[in-house]
Design a protein around this motif. Structure first.
Motif, PDB file in Angstrom:
ATOM      1  N   ARG A  61       1.133  -5.180 164.624  1.00 23.81           N
ATOM      2  CA  ARG A  61       0.753  -5.483 166.008  1.00 23.81           C
ATOM      3  C   ARG A  61      -0.404  -6.472 166.009  1.00 23.81           C
ATOM      4  O   ARG A  61      -1.255  -6.446 165.120  1.00 23.81           O
ATOM      5  CB  ARG A  61       0.324  -4.222 166.742  1.00 23.81           C
ATOM      6  CG  ARG A  61       1.452  -3.251 166.987  1.00 23.81           C
ATOM      7  CD  ARG A  61       1.005  -2.163 167.974  1.00 23.81           C
ATOM      8  NE  ARG A  61       2.092  -1.265 168.250  1.00 23.81           N
ATOM      9  CZ  ARG A  61       2.984  -1.449 169.221  1.00 23.81           C
ATOM     10  NH1 ARG A  61       2.892  -2.500 169.991  1.00 23.81           N
ATOM     11  NH2 ARG A  61       3.946  -0.588 169.421  1.00 23.81           N
ATOM     12  N   THR A  88       4.125  -6.305 169.255  1.00 21.24           N
ATOM     13  CA  THR A  88       4.696  -6.066 167.935  1.00 21.24           C
ATOM     14  C   THR A  88       5.206  -7.399 167.402  1.00 21.24           C
ATOM     15  O   THR A  88       5.908  -8.123 168.110  1.00 21.24           O
ATOM     16  CB  THR A  88       5.856  -5.054 168.021  1.00 21.24           C
ATOM     17  OG1 THR A  88       5.334  -3.820 168.512  1.00 21.24           O
ATOM     18  CG2 THR A  88       6.493  -4.831 166.665  1.00 21.24           C
ATOM     19  N   ASP A 137      -3.778  -7.436 166.748  1.00 21.67           N
ATOM     20  CA  ASP A 137      -5.017  -6.715 167.029  1.00 21.67           C
ATOM     21  C   ASP A 137      -5.937  -7.559 167.904  1.00 21.67           C
ATOM     22  O   ASP A 137      -6.483  -7.083 168.888  1.00 21.67           O
ATOM     23  CB  ASP A 137      -5.723  -6.344 165.720  1.00 21.67           C
ATOM     24  CG  ASP A 137      -6.958  -5.518 165.954  1.00 21.67           C
ATOM     25  OD1 ASP A 137      -6.805  -4.360 166.404  1.00 21.67           O
ATOM     26  OD2 ASP A 137      -8.074  -6.035 165.713  1.00 21.67           O
ATOM     27  N   GLU A 151      -2.363  -9.483 172.759  1.00 19.69           N
ATOM     28  CA  GLU A 151      -2.909  -8.370 171.990  1.00 19.69           C
ATOM     29  C   GLU A 151      -2.072  -7.123 172.215  1.00 19.69           C
ATOM     30  O   GLU A 151      -1.748  -6.770 173.350  1.00 19.69           O
ATOM     31  CB  GLU A 151      -4.372  -8.130 172.376  1.00 19.69           C
ATOM     32  CG  GLU A 151      -5.266  -9.270 171.921  1.00 19.69           C
ATOM     33  CD  GLU A 151      -6.668  -9.215 172.472  1.00 19.69           C
ATOM     34  OE1 GLU A 151      -6.938  -8.418 173.400  1.00 19.69           O
ATOM     35  OE2 GLU A 151      -7.502  -9.989 171.985  1.00 19.69           O
ATOM     36  N   GLY A 152      -1.660  -6.499 171.126  1.00 20.12           N
ATOM     37  CA  GLY A 152      -0.832  -5.302 171.196  1.00 20.12           C
ATOM     38  C   GLY A 152       0.654  -5.563 171.019  1.00 20.12           C
ATOM     39  O   GLY A 152       1.428  -4.622 170.845  1.00 20.12           O
TER      40      GLY A 152
END
Length: 182
Positions: free
Chosen positions: A126, A115, A128, A112-113
């Motif tokens: 990104r 790119t 989510d 998560e997070g």
């Protein structure tokens, strides 16, 4: 992915599940687990609960499957009234207590997070969050028109060596084989 855990509330903890409601009159609570398998949450005995913005330690005394779910007894919780005060609490675990994963296995919180870029270098957005389907896990990739190709939300299957070409946790980048128009 062999183990799942939801997004972390703090950098040093990961959310394993939540307490939903009292079970019986002796302080037991129903547990909603985010781990896979579901009863994997019961392998950890030093639960930290987050309720109302505060963290409280409540070690797990015992837990078991009950019907289609789980129930647990926590140290210091010995009445229905005490259990009611903990209903809705998130169950946290320090990241340091999570087992090491090998190869191309990742905890969801690690992805998560990140790119997401195509092999051609097009930035899709990104990650989510992720969710399970019957066939495979799915990543929800959210774009931002200021920094990505568009502001679309994309659902990409988590398929290593097919869709997922590489994951670089240190750089915060996942490279995928994906058509930006899809």
């Amino acid at each position: 992915m062999s183990e799942h855990a939801q997004a972390q509330p703090r950098d040093d903890h990961v959310v394993l599940g939540k307490l939903t409601s009292p079970y019986g009159v002796k302080g037991w609570l129903k547990v909603y687990s985010y781990t896979s398998p579901m009863d994997g949450i019961l392998e950890y005995d030093d639960w930290v609960l987050r309720l109302g913005g505060r963290l409280v330690c409540h070690p797990l005394v015992q837990g078991r499957r009950q019907g289609k779910g789980l129930v647990a007894q926590l140290k210091g919780v010995d009445s229905r009234e005490a259990a009611e005060t903990l209903a809705g609490a998130e169950i946290l675990l320090p990241k340091a207590r999570l087992p090491e994963l090998s190869g191309n296995d990742y905890y969801w919180y690690q992805l998560e997070g990140l790119t997401v870029t195509t092999r051609e270098g097009v930035v899709l957005g990104r990650i989510d969050h992720l969710f399970e389907t019957g066939a495979n896990d799915v990543m929800v990739v959210k774009g931002n028109a200021d920094t990505t190709v568009d502001d679309r939300e994309r659902l990409l299957p988590f398929l290593p060596d097919d869709v997922i070409l590489s994951v670089d946790l240190d750089a915060g980048v996942m490279t995928v084989d994906w058509d930006p128009e899809f």
